[in-house]
Motif scaffolding. Structure first.
Motif, PDB file in Angstrom:
ATOM      1  N   VAL A   1       0.871  -1.178   0.000  1.00 41.27           N
ATOM      2  CA  VAL A   1       0.000   0.000   0.000  1.00 41.27           C
ATOM      3  C   VAL A   1       0.906   1.226   0.000  1.00 41.27           C
ATOM      4  O   VAL A   1       1.699   1.418   0.933  1.00 41.27           O
ATOM      5  N   THR A   2       0.830   2.016  -1.052  1.00 46.37           N
ATOM      6  CA  THR A   2       1.632   3.234  -1.165  1.00 46.37           C
ATOM      7  C   THR A   2       0.723   4.438  -0.981  1.00 46.37           C
ATOM      8  O   THR A   2      -0.310   4.552  -1.635  1.00 46.37           O
ATOM      9  N   LEU A   3       1.127   5.339  -0.084  1.00 47.72           N
ATOM     10  CA  LEU A   3       0.292   6.496   0.235  1.00 47.72           C
ATOM     11  C   LEU A   3       1.084   7.785   0.124  1.00 47.72           C
ATOM     12  O   LEU A   3       2.251   7.848   0.525  1.00 47.72           O
ATOM     13  N   SER A   4       0.442   8.804  -0.400  1.00 44.53           N
ATOM     14  CA  SER A   4       0.956  10.158  -0.324  1.00 44.53           C
ATOM     15  C   SER A   4       0.384  10.791   0.936  1.00 44.53           C
ATOM     16  O   SER A   4      -0.834  10.808   1.126  1.00 44.53           O
ATOM     17  N   GLU A   5       1.272  11.272   1.807  1.00 45.24           N
ATOM     18  CA  GLU A   5       0.848  11.819   3.092  1.00 45.24           C
ATOM     19  C   GLU A   5       1.452  13.200   3.296  1.00 45.24           C
ATOM     20  O   GLU A   5       2.450  13.552   2.670  1.00 45.24           O
ATOM     21  N   SER A   6       0.872  13.957   4.213  1.00 46.32           N
ATOM     22  CA  SER A   6       1.455  15.228   4.628  1.00 46.32           C
ATOM     23  C   SER A   6       2.606  14.946   5.594  1.00 46.32           C
ATOM     24  O   SER A   6       2.542  14.010   6.384  1.00 46.32           O
ATOM     25  N   VAL A   7       3.661  15.746   5.522  1.00 47.97           N
ATOM     26  CA  VAL A   7       4.759  15.580   6.475  1.00 47.97           C
ATOM     27  C   VAL A   7       4.407  16.174   7.836  1.00 47.97           C
ATOM     28  O   VAL A   7       5.079  15.902   8.820  1.00 47.97           O
ATOM     29  N   ALA A   8       3.339  16.980   7.892  1.00 46.41           N
ATOM     30  CA  ALA A   8       2.910  17.595   9.145  1.00 46.41           C
ATOM     31  C   ALA A   8       1.689  16.869   9.697  1.00 46.41           C
ATOM     32  O   ALA A   8       0.820  16.445   8.943  1.00 46.41           O
ATOM     33  N   VAL A   9       1.616  16.727  11.026  1.00 48.96           N
ATOM     34  CA  VAL A   9       0.474  16.065  11.652  1.00 48.96           C
ATOM     35  C   VAL A   9      -0.804  16.846  11.393  1.00 48.96           C
ATOM     36  O   VAL A   9      -1.847  16.279  11.071  1.00 48.96           O
ATOM     37  N   ILE A  10      -0.730  18.167  11.524  1.00 46.97           N
ATOM     38  CA  ILE A  10      -1.872  19.040  11.213  1.00 46.97           C
ATOM     39  C   ILE A  10      -1.507  19.838   9.967  1.00 46.97           C
ATOM     40  O   ILE A  10      -0.506  20.559   9.946  1.00 46.97           O
ATOM     41  N   SER A  11      -2.311  19.687   8.933  1.00 46.92           N
ATOM     42  CA  SER A  11      -2.041  20.362   7.666  1.00 46.92           C
ATOM     43  C   SER A  11      -3.348  20.801   7.052  1.00 46.92           C
ATOM     44  O   SER A  11      -4.326  20.053   7.033  1.00 46.92           O
ATOM     45  N   GLU A  12      -3.386  22.039   6.565  1.00 43.92           N
ATOM     46  CA  GLU A  12      -4.573  22.593   5.904  1.00 43.92           C
ATOM     47  C   GLU A  12      -5.808  22.461   6.787  1.00 43.92           C
ATOM     48  O   GLU A  12      -6.912  22.171   6.323  1.00 43.92           O
ATOM     49  N   GLY A  13      -5.615  22.654   8.102  1.00 45.78           N
ATOM     50  CA  GLY A  13      -6.731  22.669   9.038  1.00 45.78           C
ATOM     51  C   GLY A  13      -7.300  21.310   9.385  1.00 45.78           C
ATOM     52  O   GLY A  13      -8.399  21.220   9.928  1.00 45.78           O
ATOM     53  N   THR A  14      -6.572  20.221   9.097  1.00 47.06           N
ATOM     54  CA  THR A  14      -7.094  18.888   9.391  1.00 47.06           C
ATOM     55  C   THR A  14      -5.961  17.962   9.814  1.00 47.06           C
ATOM     56  O   THR A  14      -4.796  18.167   9.454  1.00 47.06           O
ATOM     57  N   THR A  15      -6.327  16.935  10.600  1.00 43.69           N
ATOM     58  CA  THR A  15      -5.367  15.885  10.967  1.00 43.69           C
ATOM     59  C   THR A  15      -5.529  14.671  10.052  1.00 43.69           C
ATOM     60  O   THR A  15      -4.921  13.630  10.285  1.00 43.69           O
ATOM     61  N   GLY A  16      -6.346  14.798   9.015  1.00 46.42           N
ATOM     62  CA  GLY A  16      -6.694  13.650   8.179  1.00 46.42           C
ATOM     63  C   GLY A  16      -5.737  13.337   7.054  1.00 46.42           C
ATOM     64  O   GLY A  16      -5.994  12.430   6.271  1.00 46.42           O
ATOM     65  N   LEU A  17      -4.615  14.084   6.956  1.00 46.60           N
ATOM     66  CA  LEU A  17      -3.693  13.878   5.838  1.00 46.60           C
ATOM     67  C   LEU A  17      -2.492  13.006   6.215  1.00 46.60           C
ATOM     68  O   LEU A  17      -1.491  12.976   5.503  1.00 46.60           O
ATOM     69  N   VAL A  18      -2.594  12.321   7.355  1.00 51.00           N
ATOM     70  CA  VAL A  18      -1.577  11.358   7.766  1.00 51.00           C
ATOM     71  C   VAL A  18      -2.273  10.072   8.189  1.00 51.00           C
ATOM     72  O   VAL A  18      -3.476  10.047   8.434  1.00 51.00           O
ATOM     73  N   THR A  19      -1.482   8.982   8.277  1.00 54.16           N
ATOM     74  CA  THR A  19      -2.026   7.701   8.723  1.00 54.16           C
ATOM     75  C   THR A  19      -1.790   7.556  10.218  1.00 54.16           C
ATOM     76  O   THR A  19      -0.662   7.718  10.693  1.00 54.16           O
ATOM     77  N   TRP A  20      -2.860   7.230  10.969  1.00 55.19           N
ATOM     78  CA  TRP A  20      -2.774   7.116  12.416  1.00 55.19           C
ATOM     79  C   TRP A  20      -2.671   5.648  12.839  1.00 55.19           C
ATOM     80  O   TRP A  20      -3.034   4.734  12.097  1.00 55.19           O
ATOM     81  N   GLU A  21      -2.178   5.436  14.079  1.00 51.35           N
ATOM     82  CA  GLU A  21      -1.895   4.082  14.564  1.00 51.35           C
ATOM     83  C   GLU A  21      -3.121   3.182  14.543  1.00 51.35           C
ATOM     84  O   GLU A  21      -3.027   1.993  14.219  1.00 51.35           O
ATOM     85  N   ALA A  22      -4.283   3.714  14.893  1.00 52.95           N
ATOM     86  CA  ALA A  22      -5.480   2.870  14.943  1.00 52.95           C
ATOM     87  C   ALA A  22      -5.843   2.327  13.570  1.00 52.95           C
ATOM     88  O   ALA A  22      -6.402   1.232  13.451  1.00 52.95           O
ATOM     89  N   ALA A  23      -5.532   3.081  12.517  1.00 54.80           N
ATOM     90  CA  ALA A  23      -5.793   2.599  11.157  1.00 54.80           C
ATOM     91  C   ALA A  23      -4.924   1.382  10.841  1.00 54.80           C
ATOM     92  O   ALA A  23      -5.385   0.416  10.219  1.00 54.80           O
ATOM     93  N   LEU A  24      -3.676   1.407  11.284  1.00 55.15           N
ATOM     94  CA  LEU A  24      -2.789   0.262  11.097  1.00 55.15           C
ATOM     95  C   LEU A  24      -3.292  -0.938  11.896  1.00 55.15           C
ATOM     96  O   LEU A  24      -3.307  -2.074  11.406  1.00 55.15           O
ATOM     97  N   HIS A  25      -3.720  -0.681  13.118  1.00 56.96           N
ATOM     98  CA  HIS A  25      -4.214  -1.743  14.000  1.00 56.96           C
ATOM     99  C   HIS A  25      -5.474  -2.389  13.418  1.00 56.96           C
ATOM    100  O   HIS A  25      -5.604  -3.625  13.408  1.00 56.96           O
TER     101      HIS A  25
END
Length: 338
Positions: A114-138
């Motif tokens: 699975v290849t993903l383009s992600e933001s390098v910042a945890v919060i970007s463009e007013g959202t935290t949704g541009l990164v992959t979080w631990e619960a998604a992996l779990h």
């Protein structure tokens, strides 16, 4: 035989850009002290920095720079002869400019990625949704161990973010239909790009809205069996009856959506709507994965479920860790009965 195995462990930590402290550095130091052969370091270099996926879709320049610096330190501490390939790779990265986005790669058990383009910042463009979080992996790891829960079924994911869990399920569990959903416009755009990057074709209405950053970008992993893939804009507090009837999922999943007390009411209300919009059909199975950062917020979610008459039980923790090579986060998966 320890060399290739150690190289693979480095690869599994490096490609998804896990924390550097999670790498098997001690084993590497031991191997370097007991053997002056440079083949192990070259193997690690080609499995990480020079891996074809990383060359085509690179991790952040800062991360690659820090990794190579640490690798060179371990090499030098073993008083080995200089290895030009390591210094050449570092020199190439030092000339790169840091981007606001990077790629990460998550290896699946069967060999796909699975290849993903992600933001390098945890919060970007007013959202935290541009990164992959631990619960998604779990949640994805649990799904890989329970493919029958998704096989030939319609799955709705709430708060899909940039798509890791859903893409992993689509590649490994053979759902009939997978409905990704989110609300933030930038997250939806990035989500669609990642779905296409991984070889899936969106339904025509959604596909018309796609604009990949690089024309002609070849999708990775396009040889698997494709489910029907849909991206839906879904605001939990204002879902219409028409939308509910159009979705009709057999399974509902979500990861890291229980983090803000202000949205818990809308989430529970939406789940209640699904329980009453099924007519004669069986209610959907529901699985919610959460990283428990604030126990009060998590307990509020459980209390709201109880108040709404939604039953719940904790899914036992699984032991086979495919994606999580760091210290395990405090993640819990609840099965809800709506």
């Amino acid at each position: 035989m320890a060399g290739p195995e150690l190289g693979l462990r480095f690869q599994r930590c490096f490609l998804p850009a896990r924390q550097l402290r999670s790498f098997p550095w001690l084993e590497l130091e031991h191997s370097l002290r007991t053997s002056r052969d440079s083949s192990l370091l070259l193997d690690i270099l080609h499995r990480t920095i020079l891996h074809p996926l990383c060359v085509k879709y690179p991790l952040s320049a800062r991360y690659r720079r820090c990794f190579l610096t640490e690798l060179i330190k371990k090499h030098e501490s073993a008083t080995a002869e200089p290895l030009d390939e390591l210094y050449d790779a570092l020199a190439a990265i030092l000339n790169e400019e840091e981007s606001t986005h990077c790629y990460k790669h998550y290896l699946l058990p069967a060999g796909e990625c699975v290849t993903l383009s992600e933001s390098v910042a945890v919060i970007s463009e007013g959202t935290t949704g541009l990164v992959t979080w631990e619960a998604a992996l779990h949640l994805a790891e649990w799904a890989l161990q329970n493919p029958s829960s998704f096989r030939n079924r319609t799955v709705l994911e709430l708060g899909s973010g940039i798509g890791f869990t859903g893409i992993a399920i689509c590649k490994t569990c053979n759902p009939k239909t997978y409905i990704f959903s989110d609300y933030h416009h930038r997250v939806l755009q990035q989500l669609k790009e990642n779905i296409c990057l991984n070889g899936f074709v969106l339904e025509p209405e959604a596909a018309q809205q796609i604009h990949l950053e690089s024309e002609g970008q070849k999708a990775e992993g396009a040889n698997h069996q494709n489910p029907k893939v849909i991206v839906a804009e879904l605001e939990w507090g204002s879902v219409t009856e028409k939308q509910l009837l159009a979705l009709q999922p057999d399974v509902i999943i979500a990861a890291d959506v229980v983090y803000d007390p202000e949205i818990i009411g809308a989430l529970v209300g939406l789940l209640q709507q699904f329980s009453t919009s099924r007519a004669d059909r069986k209610p959907p199975e529901v699985y919610i994965a959460s990283t428990v950062r604030n126990p009060d917020t998590y307990h509020l979610f459980q209390a709201q479920l109880d108040k709404a008459g939604i039953g719940w039980q904790i899914i036992p923790a699984h032991s086979n860790h495919v994606f999580l090579c760091d210290v395990q986060p405090n993640v819990t998966i609840l099965q809800l009965f709506i």
